[in-house]
Motif scaffolding. Structure first.
Motif, PDB file in Angstrom:
ATOM      1  N   TYR A 154       2.713   3.995   1.625  1.00  0.00           N
ATOM      2  CA  TYR A 154       3.581   4.037   0.453  1.00  0.00           C
ATOM      3  C   TYR A 154       4.356   5.347   0.472  1.00  0.00           C
ATOM      4  N   LYS A 155       5.431   5.361  -0.306  1.00  0.00           N
ATOM      5  CA  LYS A 155       6.051   6.630  -0.641  1.00  0.00           C
ATOM      6  C   LYS A 155       5.208   7.280  -1.738  1.00  0.00           C
ATOM      7  N   GLU A 156       5.303   8.583  -1.846  1.00  0.00           N
ATOM      8  CA  GLU A 156       4.527   9.274  -2.872  1.00  0.00           C
ATOM      9  C   GLU A 156       4.909   8.816  -4.272  1.00  0.00           C
ATOM     10  N   SER A 157       6.155   8.387  -4.426  1.00  0.00           N
ATOM     11  CA  SER A 157       6.639   7.963  -5.745  1.00  0.00           C
ATOM     12  C   SER A 157       6.259   6.517  -6.081  1.00  0.00           C
ATOM     13  N   ASP A 158       5.749   5.766  -5.103  1.00  0.00           N
ATOM     14  CA  ASP A 158       5.382   4.371  -5.345  1.00  0.00           C
ATOM     15  C   ASP A 158       4.130   4.289  -6.205  1.00  0.00           C
ATOM     16  N   ALA A 159       4.148   3.391  -7.162  1.00  0.00           N
ATOM     17  CA  ALA A 159       2.982   3.205  -8.035  1.00  0.00           C
ATOM     18  C   ALA A 159       1.845   2.543  -7.262  1.00  0.00           C
ATOM     19  N   PHE A 160       0.643   3.067  -7.427  1.00  0.00           N
ATOM     20  CA  PHE A 160      -0.563   2.458  -6.861  1.00  0.00           C
ATOM     21  C   PHE A 160      -1.586   2.349  -7.974  1.00  0.00           C
ATOM     22  N   LYS A 161      -1.769   1.130  -8.467  1.00  0.00           N
ATOM     23  CA  LYS A 161      -2.685   0.874  -9.571  1.00  0.00           C
ATOM     24  C   LYS A 161      -3.558  -0.323  -9.204  1.00  0.00           C
ATOM     25  N   PRO A 162      -4.544  -0.107  -8.352  1.00  0.00           N
ATOM     26  CA  PRO A 162      -5.344  -1.222  -7.834  1.00  0.00           C
ATOM     27  C   PRO A 162      -6.170  -1.904  -8.911  1.00  0.00           C
TER      28      PRO A 162
END
Length: 353
Positions: A154-162
């Motif tokens: 991912y890019k650092e700015s991409d949301a990751f909410k598993p």
């Protein structure tokens, strides 16, 4: 081909919209859940409601949202929630609390049990802090999966909410980024990134709220992934390496994760719909599908109906539930329902009758 299938999908939605205009809802949004003892469901899958089964002393063992539940090999029922005073509550089947633990999961959401040759582990997804944890059954953290930007996925700015995880037959870890960027990420058993598939969109191989994921072992020679696309009212089937196969369309049902018990597929429905297909608060129910992925019972919901092979719009019929976030089916085929945004209610038991 995918675009043609998507056009057919939206044609079905348009037809359902027209049908929904004349539908008169059975339920009243402000109605309170009925007392214990009511029987709900259809056909041979009917259940007696036990609203107070999981009730505890809220001053000692509070809950906010009861998100998910699994049953371990000893028959214990393990629930995860987002109350850091006790993220994990462990019940026996009578509703007695056996133990509680967990203070580090402010968004405790997904709970997966993995039996690795007799040794059991939990995988806990926390979308609030964007991490997935592997623990033992006492809560010791053994592995942490962090933001995919750390491995270049991912890019650092991409949301990751598993929101959910599943463990493949070879130990591959699948993570559904259901509240983030809608990717399904694959990791080795040691937590090393392999690849990702899916992403946000309305094509067949994409997701809109990839909320849940599970391995479907019902065809023992050909296990597959079944992944929730909640806003599409659907489960989508993929190969274990991420190739799209098919869609199970469940009109009106904002389903959460798929749960398998024997040949049947169970799921909590977090919302259903009212007229004009609008998403409606406090409108959850449970849905049950047979081995052919045909809906056979909707405890708390309208009786499933097929016309010319097409499943018709499904809605909440009785105000038993608010938002069914997950179900756990025990060894006696009773169902335990975990609810989100339901006035801090504990799990509800549905006793098979």
């Amino acid at each position: 081909m995918a675009e043609k299938q998507s056009r057919r999908h939206f044609s079905k939605i348009a037809a359902l919209t027209a049908a929904a205009v004349t539908f008169k809802p059975f339920y009243i949004l402000k109605a309170k859940p009925k007392p214990d003892g009511e029987t709900i469901g259809h056909g041979s899958y009917q259940y007696k409601v036990h609203q107070g089964w999981g009730n505890l002393d809220a001053s000692k063992f509070p809950v906010n949202n009861c998100h998910e539940m699994v049953q371990d090999s000893k028959g214990r029922l393990i629930m995860v929630g987002d109350e850091i005073k006790n993220n994990i509550l462990v019940y026996d089947r009578s509703g007695k609390l056996l133990e509680s633990w967990g203070h580090e999961f402010p968004g405790g959401h997904g709970l997966t049990l993995w039996n690795a040759n007799g040794e059991e582990f939990l995988f806990i997804c926390d979308p609030n802090i964007g991490k997935v944890f592997k623990t033992d059954l006492k809560g010791k953290i053994l592995l942490t999966i962090e933001h995919p930007s750390k491995v270049g996925a991912y890019k650092e700015s991409d949301a990751f909410k598993p929101t959910e995880s599943a463990i493949g037959p070879d130990g591959t870890i699948y993570v559904a980024d259901g509240y983030g960027s809608q990717w399904i990420l694959r990791y080795t058993p040691k937590g090393e990134f392999i690849d990702k598939f899916g992403g946000s969109g309305d094509l067949d191989a994409q997701f809109s709220t990839a909320h849940g994921i599970a391995i479907d072992y019902r065809d023992k020679s050909n296990p597959t992934l079944l992944i929730t696309s909640r806003a599409h009212n659907a489960f989508k089937r993929f190969t274990l390496d991420g190739k799209y196969l098919s869609t199970i369309f469940l009109p009106g049902a904002f389903v959460c994760r798929p749960v398998f018990k024997g040949e049947q597929l169970f799921a909590g429905v977090c919302w259903s719909r009212l007229r004009y297909l609008n998403q409606t608060p406090n409108s959850g129910f449970v849905t049950i599908l047979d081995k052919n992925n045909k809906v056979i019972s909707n405890p708390g919901g309208t009786q499933p109906e097929y016309r010319n092979g097409e499943l018709q719009l499904m809605l909440q019929e009785k105000p038993i539930f608010m938002h069914c976030h997950d179900v756990c089916v025990d060894t006696d085929e009773n169902i335990y329902v975990c609810q989100w945004n339901a006035k801090k209610t504990y799990p509800v038991k549905l006793e098979r009758v």
